[in-house]
Design an enzyme around this catalytic site. Sequence first.
Site, PDB file in Angstrom:
ATOM      1  N   ASP A  42       0.848  -1.196   0.000  1.00  0.00           N
ATOM      2  CA  ASP A  42       0.000   0.000   0.000  1.00  0.00           C
ATOM      3  C   ASP A  42       0.887   1.251   0.000  1.00  0.00           C
ATOM      4  O   ASP A  42       0.612   2.224   0.707  1.00  0.00           O
ATOM      5  CB  ASP A  42      -0.980   0.016   1.183  1.00  0.00           C
ATOM      6  CG  ASP A  42      -2.118   1.004   0.953  1.00  0.00           C
ATOM      7  OD1 ASP A  42      -2.142   1.668  -0.100  1.00  0.00           O
ATOM      8  OD2 ASP A  42      -2.972   1.136   1.854  1.00  0.00           O
ATOM      9  N   GLY A  75      -1.853   7.513   4.624  1.00  0.00           N
ATOM     10  CA  GLY A  75      -0.842   6.706   3.937  1.00  0.00           C
ATOM     11  C   GLY A  75       0.531   7.336   3.908  1.00  0.00           C
ATOM     12  O   GLY A  75       0.717   8.508   4.263  1.00  0.00           O
TER      13      GLY A  75
END
Length: 427
Positions: A306, A325
Site C-alpha cells: 500500500d 498513507g
Amino acid sequence: MRILIKGGRVMDFESNTFLPRDILVHDEIIEGIATHLSPEQADQVVEAGGLYISPGFIDAHVHLREPGGEHKETIETGTRACAAGGFTHVFSMPNTSPSPDSPDHLRDLFERIKKSACIKVTPIASVTRGIQGEELVDLKALSKEAIAGFSDDGHPVTAVDFVYEVLLNSIETRKPLITHSEDLSTFTVGAVNRGALSEHFGVDGIPNEAEANMVRRDVGILEETSGHLHICHVSAAETVDIIREAKLKGLKLTCEVTPHHFSLTEEVLYEKGSQAKVNPPLRTRRDVDRIIRGIQEGTVDIIATDHAPHDQASKAVGIEAAAYGFSGAELAFSLGYTYLVKPRHIDLMTLLRLMSYNPAKIFGLEGEGEIKEGYSANLTLLDLKASYRVEAAGFISKGKNTPFEGSILHGRVKGTMYQGRWVHEEE
Ligand code: DOR
Ligand code: ZN
C-alpha cells in the site's frame, strides 16, 4: 548479453531451501542454474557470495499517482522506488485522475507505463466511474485488457449489486474484485483507530467493525456468486477470523497485509501523529498479534505495501485533515525481515513466498514468482547482515513520509534485476 550471478543462496521452492547456485542470465531469461557455471560464457560476472537470491518481489498494491498526482509520485519515480525495494512487478491502484475506468483511459495509462516504468506495472481498473461509487464501469470491455482486477481502493464498494457484478465477472475473466473494506453506511469517516486514540485526538475513529462488517458482507456475496475476492490491507483481528473461516469453505478468497499493519500499533501515533495516519488505521497489539498469527497459519496470502506517497503539505497538517498513507515500497523487505523473521514468527522462506511466489500464484502471473530455467530473469538480491537507519529524505519515492523515520531495520535489498537488467544496485 549474458550475466553470471555467482555464489548466491538461491531460493528453491521444490526443496523449500536455499541452494548454493550460480545463475546465468541470457538477455531477459534465466538460461541456467547450476552449482558451478563458468565465467567465460558471461559478459558480466556478479559476485553474490553471502547474498540470498529471491524471485523478484511482486507488490499487488501500490499508488503510483500518475496521471493527476505527479506532485506526489510518477510512474518513473514510483517504479524506481519499488525496484529499490526489490520489486519487479507491481499492481497500480486506480485512484488517479482520471482513473482507469474506460478502455481509453487504460490505453493512456499503458502508454505512460511503457514510457516511464523500469519494472512491470499491471494496472488495477476502478469498479466505478471515477471511483465515485455511482456508475459501474464496463466490466466486459475492461476485462479484455491486461489489468490485474477491479478496485475502488481508498473507498469501499458500497453498492451490493456492483459487488455481485464484479464477482460474477471474475469467474470467467479471472479479474478479481479487490476491496478496500470499510463500512461507511454504518460508520462515519474516521482519522485513526476508534478508542483511546480517537479520544486522545478528539477525532472520529474507525472501529474494527467498519472493516469486519464489510468483509463479512462481501464474503457472503462471494458464497452466492463464486468468483475471486481479494481483501486489501487487513488490519483488524476480527477480519482475520472471518477470512480464516470463509477459506475453510473452499471459497476463492485471498487477502493481503501491509508491513505497517504487522509491525506497528496505534501508539506510534502519539509520537508520529499524521506521519502514521493511514487507512485502514494502525490498531492495537491484539490486532497485530492476530495478523501475525494469520500469517503463520496461512490465512494471509501475501504481503502488499500500500505504498501511498504524499507531498509534505498533505501530511504536515493536523491529524484530522492529513492524507492517509505513506511511502512503503523501499522498506517492505526490511520490515518483514526485522519484524517477522528476526523475532522468529516466520522463516525467511515464508517471507519471500509472501512477497513473490504467493502473489504470482493467486493472480495467475505465469513465469514469475520462482527462479527457474526459462523464466524471466526477475531476481532480488538480499543482504541479511546489513542494518540501516531509515531516513525518508533519502527515499527514491517522491513521498518522504514514513512512520519508521529513525528506526533501525535489518536486512536490505542489494540488487534488483528485471528481465535481465539491473534496475537497482545498492553501492
Ligand atoms: O492509507 C491510504 N492511502 N489508504 C487509502 O485507502 C488510500 C491511500 C492513498 O491513496 O493515499
Ligand atoms: Zn491503497
